[in-house]
Design a protein around this motif. Structure first.
Motif, PDB file in Angstrom:
ATOM      1  N   LYS A   1       0.824  -1.209   0.000  1.00  0.00           N
ATOM      2  CA  LYS A   1       0.000   0.000   0.000  1.00  0.00           C
ATOM      3  C   LYS A   1       0.856   1.255   0.000  1.00  0.00           C
ATOM      4  CE  LYS A   1      -4.368  -1.491   1.886  1.00  0.00           C
ATOM      5  NZ  LYS A   1      -5.437  -1.184   2.817  1.00  0.00           N
ATOM      6  N   LYS A   2       1.939   1.244   0.754  1.00  0.00           N
ATOM      7  CA  LYS A   2       2.843   2.403   0.771  1.00  0.00           C
ATOM      8  C   LYS A   2       3.435   2.641  -0.609  1.00  0.00           C
ATOM      9  CE  LYS A   2       4.390   2.179   5.595  1.00  0.00           C
ATOM     10  NZ  LYS A   2       5.541   1.905   6.470  1.00  0.00           N
ATOM     11  N   GLN A   3       3.858   1.559  -1.248  1.00  0.00           N
ATOM     12  CA  GLN A   3       4.441   1.684  -2.588  1.00  0.00           C
ATOM     13  C   GLN A   3       3.405   2.193  -3.584  1.00  0.00           C
ATOM     14  OE1 GLN A   3       6.075  -2.175  -3.453  1.00  0.00           O
ATOM     15  NE2 GLN A   3       7.830  -1.876  -2.099  1.00  0.00           N
ATOM     16  N   TRP A   4       2.169   1.676  -3.494  1.00  0.00           N
ATOM     17  CA  TRP A   4       1.126   2.103  -4.422  1.00  0.00           C
ATOM     18  C   TRP A   4       0.787   3.587  -4.206  1.00  0.00           C
ATOM     19  CZ3 TRP A   4      -0.526   0.909  -8.901  1.00  0.00           C
ATOM     20  CH2 TRP A   4      -1.712   1.477  -9.388  1.00  0.00           C
ATOM     21  N   ARG A   5       0.711   4.016  -2.954  1.00  0.00           N
ATOM     22  CA  ARG A   5       0.415   5.429  -2.676  1.00  0.00           C
ATOM     23  C   ARG A   5       1.524   6.337  -3.195  1.00  0.00           C
ATOM     24  NH1 ARG A   5      -1.680   3.832   3.058  1.00  0.00           N
ATOM     25  NH2 ARG A   5      -3.879   3.536   2.605  1.00  0.00           N
ATOM     26  N   ALA A   6       2.767   5.905  -3.063  1.00  0.00           N
ATOM     27  CA  ALA A   6       3.889   6.680  -3.599  1.00  0.00           C
ATOM     28  C   ALA A   6       3.807   6.747  -5.117  1.00  0.00           C
ATOM     29  CB  ALA A   6       5.214   6.074  -3.162  1.00  0.00           C
ATOM     30  N   HIS A   7       3.406   5.640  -5.732  1.00  0.00           N
ATOM     31  CA  HIS A   7       3.245   5.598  -7.188  1.00  0.00           C
ATOM     32  C   HIS A   7       2.148   6.568  -7.635  1.00  0.00           C
ATOM     33  CE1 HIS A   7       3.021   3.875 -11.219  1.00  0.00           C
ATOM     34  NE2 HIS A   7       1.716   3.830 -11.052  1.00  0.00           N
ATOM     35  N   VAL A   8       1.023   6.536  -6.957  1.00  0.00           N
ATOM     36  CA  VAL A   8      -0.103   7.425  -7.292  1.00  0.00           C
ATOM     37  C   VAL A   8       0.311   8.882  -7.114  1.00  0.00           C
ATOM     38  CG1 VAL A   8      -2.437   8.114  -6.588  1.00  0.00           C
ATOM     39  CG2 VAL A   8      -1.872   5.693  -6.846  1.00  0.00           C
ATOM     40  N   ALA A   9       1.088   9.183  -6.098  1.00  0.00           N
ATOM     41  CA  ALA A   9       1.559  10.554  -5.880  1.00  0.00           C
ATOM     42  C   ALA A   9       2.448  11.007  -7.041  1.00  0.00           C
ATOM     43  CB  ALA A   9       2.325  10.652  -4.567  1.00  0.00           C
ATOM     44  N   ARG A  10       3.276  10.118  -7.562  1.00  0.00           N
ATOM     45  CA  ARG A  10       4.108  10.460  -8.724  1.00  0.00           C
ATOM     46  C   ARG A  10       3.245  10.749  -9.944  1.00  0.00           C
ATOM     47  NH1 ARG A  10       8.080   5.940 -10.003  1.00  0.00           N
ATOM     48  NH2 ARG A  10       8.792   7.437 -11.552  1.00  0.00           N
ATOM     49  N   VAL A  11       2.189   9.967 -10.135  1.00  0.00           N
ATOM     50  CA  VAL A  11       1.286  10.182 -11.266  1.00  0.00           C
ATOM     51  C   VAL A  11       0.587  11.537 -11.123  1.00  0.00           C
ATOM     52  CG1 VAL A  11      -0.809   9.377 -12.419  1.00  0.00           C
ATOM     53  CG2 VAL A  11       0.940   7.726 -11.709  1.00  0.00           C
ATOM     54  N   LYS A  12       0.142  11.871  -9.919  1.00  0.00           N
ATOM     55  CA  LYS A  12      -0.541  13.142  -9.692  1.00  0.00           C
ATOM     56  C   LYS A  12       0.383  14.340  -9.879  1.00  0.00           C
ATOM     57  CE  LYS A  12      -4.208  11.465  -6.718  1.00  0.00           C
ATOM     58  NZ  LYS A  12      -4.838  11.520  -5.396  1.00  0.00           N
ATOM     59  N   ALA A  13       1.686  14.128  -9.784  1.00  0.00           N
ATOM     60  CA  ALA A  13       2.646  15.217  -9.979  1.00  0.00           C
ATOM     61  C   ALA A  13       2.896  15.500 -11.470  1.00  0.00           C
ATOM     62  CB  ALA A  13       3.967  14.885  -9.294  1.00  0.00           C
TER      63      ALA A  13
END
Length: 108
Positions: free
Chosen positions: A10-22
């Motif tokens: 979940k931590k990795q997925w949230r970090a991934h989603v944050a990169r996409v939102k950037a």
């Protein structure tokens, strides 16, 4: 798979989603379309592999070089995705194999 594995995932997925939102909005739109396409027909090991993070890496490089998203991937998002997963076993392959392995009753 233990609870720690789930939490780390979940931590990795949230970090991934944050990169996409950037990413810029046009990149985000194309990424989300690619993600939908790959989740439907993509490789079986999509969740375990590096394909989605590698796409974000590729997009971040494109943003840094000042290119538009369609300059990177071309006008056909599905064709670009198909090229990415060429040669890997997909859910579409499994679905097709299920019909050839278990043929239905023949008509008389």
């Amino acid at each position: 798979m233990g609870i720690q594995d789930v939490i780390e995932g979940k931590k990795q997925w949230r970090a991934h989603v944050a990169r996409v939102k950037a990413l810029p909005p046009d990149y985000q739109i194309v990424y989300k379309e690619m993600q939908k396409y790959l989740f439907k027909v993509g490789p079986i090991d999509l969740s375990e592999g590096r394909l989605l993070p590698d796409i974000v890496d590729f997009f971040e490089e494109g943003v840094a070089s000042g290119k538009g998203v369609l300059q990177l991937i071309g006008p056909d998002v599905a064709a670009f995705c198909d090229d990415l997963i060429k040669g890997t076993r997909t859910y579409a392959d499994v679905y097709q194999e299920s019909f050839t392995a278990n043929p239905g009753p023949t008509e008389k």
